[in-house]
Design an enzyme around this catalytic site. Structure first.
Site, PDB file in Angstrom:
ATOM      1  N   GLU A  20     -26.084   9.083   3.965  1.00  0.00           N
ATOM      2  CA  GLU A  20     -26.581   8.359   5.126  1.00  0.00           C
ATOM      3  C   GLU A  20     -28.073   8.073   5.003  1.00  0.00           C
ATOM      4  O   GLU A  20     -28.829   8.874   4.458  1.00  0.00           O
ATOM      5  CB  GLU A  20     -26.330   9.171   6.403  1.00  0.00           C
ATOM      6  N   ASP A  72     -18.268  12.485   0.741  1.00  0.00           N
ATOM      7  CA  ASP A  72     -19.431  12.433   1.623  1.00  0.00           C
ATOM      8  C   ASP A  72     -20.408  13.557   1.283  1.00  0.00           C
ATOM      9  O   ASP A  72     -20.000  14.707   1.089  1.00  0.00           O
ATOM     10  CB  ASP A  72     -18.972  12.587   3.077  1.00  0.00           C
ATOM     11  N   GLU A  74     -22.187   1.394  10.674  1.00  0.00           N
ATOM     12  CA  GLU A  74     -21.520   2.075  11.791  1.00  0.00           C
ATOM     13  C   GLU A  74     -22.193   1.773  13.126  1.00  0.00           C
ATOM     14  O   GLU A  74     -23.416   1.884  13.259  1.00  0.00           O
ATOM     15  CB  GLU A  74     -21.489   3.589  11.565  1.00  0.00           C
ATOM     16  N   LYS A 111     -21.080   9.205  -0.900  1.00  0.00           N
ATOM     17  CA  LYS A 111     -21.704   8.472   0.207  1.00  0.00           C
ATOM     18  C   LYS A 111     -22.814   9.318   0.805  1.00  0.00           C
ATOM     19  O   LYS A 111     -22.666  10.527   0.951  1.00  0.00           O
ATOM     20  CB  LYS A 111     -20.692   8.127   1.294  1.00  0.00           C
ATOM     21  N   ASP A 154     -17.669  13.822   6.059  1.00  0.00           N
ATOM     22  CA  ASP A 154     -18.107  15.062   6.690  1.00  0.00           C
ATOM     23  C   ASP A 154     -17.631  15.129   8.141  1.00  0.00           C
ATOM     24  O   ASP A 154     -17.798  16.153   8.813  1.00  0.00           O
ATOM     25  CB  ASP A 154     -19.621  15.245   6.584  1.00  0.00           C
ATOM     26  N   SER A 155     -16.981  14.057   8.585  1.00  0.00           N
ATOM     27  CA  SER A 155     -16.293  14.066   9.880  1.00  0.00           C
ATOM     28  C   SER A 155     -15.227  15.155   9.929  1.00  0.00           C
ATOM     29  O   SER A 155     -14.751  15.520  11.008  1.00  0.00           O
ATOM     30  CB  SER A 155     -15.652  12.701  10.157  1.00  0.00           C
TER      31      SER A 155
END
Length: 275
Positions: free
Chosen positions: A115, A83, A182, A113, A44-45
């Site tokens: 978070e 993501d 991270e 993925k 999502d970056s």
């Protein structure tokens, strides 16, 4: 060799380092795949490096599916991880499973993925039960930037460090196949890596992780105004691209491009009949 979640586990078991990069489009994914990398994260970056947002919070499921589909078409041997964007899984276990399924079915990803640690354990379990491989992500989780108060190193005091270790263990128990760490102190990341049997993928977490991941634009030096401490610039592609753009502009303005070698011909007799 085709990379799968099994490949990742075998690498950890054999002490072999895993390599991952981000990608957001077909052409970049194709080049990365041909380089022999283990995994690509369609992160999502993309909200920041492709769409120009200040953070990742504005990225939608439609954005992620669109870019994941493009990346999936560009790879042959690389594991593609899609993501899950902000609020695509936090609201409920049901939403988490449905949206994870969309990244697989519509986006063509092999895994997803998400978070978070203890707060998303039920989501991880449910997605895994739906036969979808899950890569977890703890430490600095960019979707929680408003809680953290910015992009800051996580786990620097005893309480927070212990929580990261406990979260990693819970994530493994929930069935995730790997964990992204991270912006975690290197020695803590090494402890977490030893505490779990699944692979850890570091980004700003030292060399003790089982593998590494970077945003490809960062490691290629494409943005002079974005340079996190943990990034090494492996090439200066940004300057190379600007040099190419400037050379193109110069030749067009001078009238030297396109030259004869770049043009198509027509018989003069045909031209004569046009006037």
């Amino acid at each position: 060799m085709k990379n799968t979640v099994t490949t990742f586990q075998k690498a950890k078991n054999n002490g072999e380092k895993l390599t991952m990069l981000t990608a957001y489009d077909y052409s970049t994914a194709k080049l990365i795949d041909e380089s022999g990398i283990n995994g690509i994260l369609v992160g999502d970056s993309l909200g920041m490096v492709c769409l120009g947002y200040e953070d990742t919070l504005s990225v939608t499921m439609e954005d992620m599916i669109h870019h994941t589909r493009a990346v999936s078409r560009g790879v042959k041997n690389t594991l593609v991880v899609g993501d899950m964007p902000f609020m695509s899984y936090q609201s409920s276990v049901y939403d988490a499973v449905v949206n994870a399924g969309r990244l697989i079915k519509e986006g063509g990803a092999t895994a997803v993925k998400l978070e978070g640690g203890a707060t998303v354990i039920e989501q991880i379990k449910a997605i895994v039960n739906a036969q979808i491989p899950v890569m977890a992500h703890i430490g600095l989780t960019p979707q929680s930037i408003n809680v953290f108060g910015g992009f800051k190193v996580q786990g620097k005091d005893e309480e927070k460090a212990q929580k990261l270790i406990e979260d990693a263990k819970k994530i493994e128990e929930a069935g995730a196949f790997a964990i992204v760490l991270e912006c975690v102190p290197a020695k803590l990341a090494e402890l977490i890596t030893k505490a779990v049997s699944i692979p850890t993928i570091g980004i700003g977490a030292g060399a003790g992780c089982d593998g590494q991941i970077l945003v490809y634009q960062d490691m290629l030096g494409m943005f002079s105004d974005m340079s996190p401490k943990f990034v090494k610039k492996f090439a200066d592609v940004g300057e190379l691209m600007k040099d190419g753009f400037k050379a193109y502009i110069k030749e067009v303005q001078e009238g030297t491009f396109p030259s004869k070698e770049h043009c198509f011909k027509i018989d003069e007799s045909v031209l004569d009949k046009l006037y």
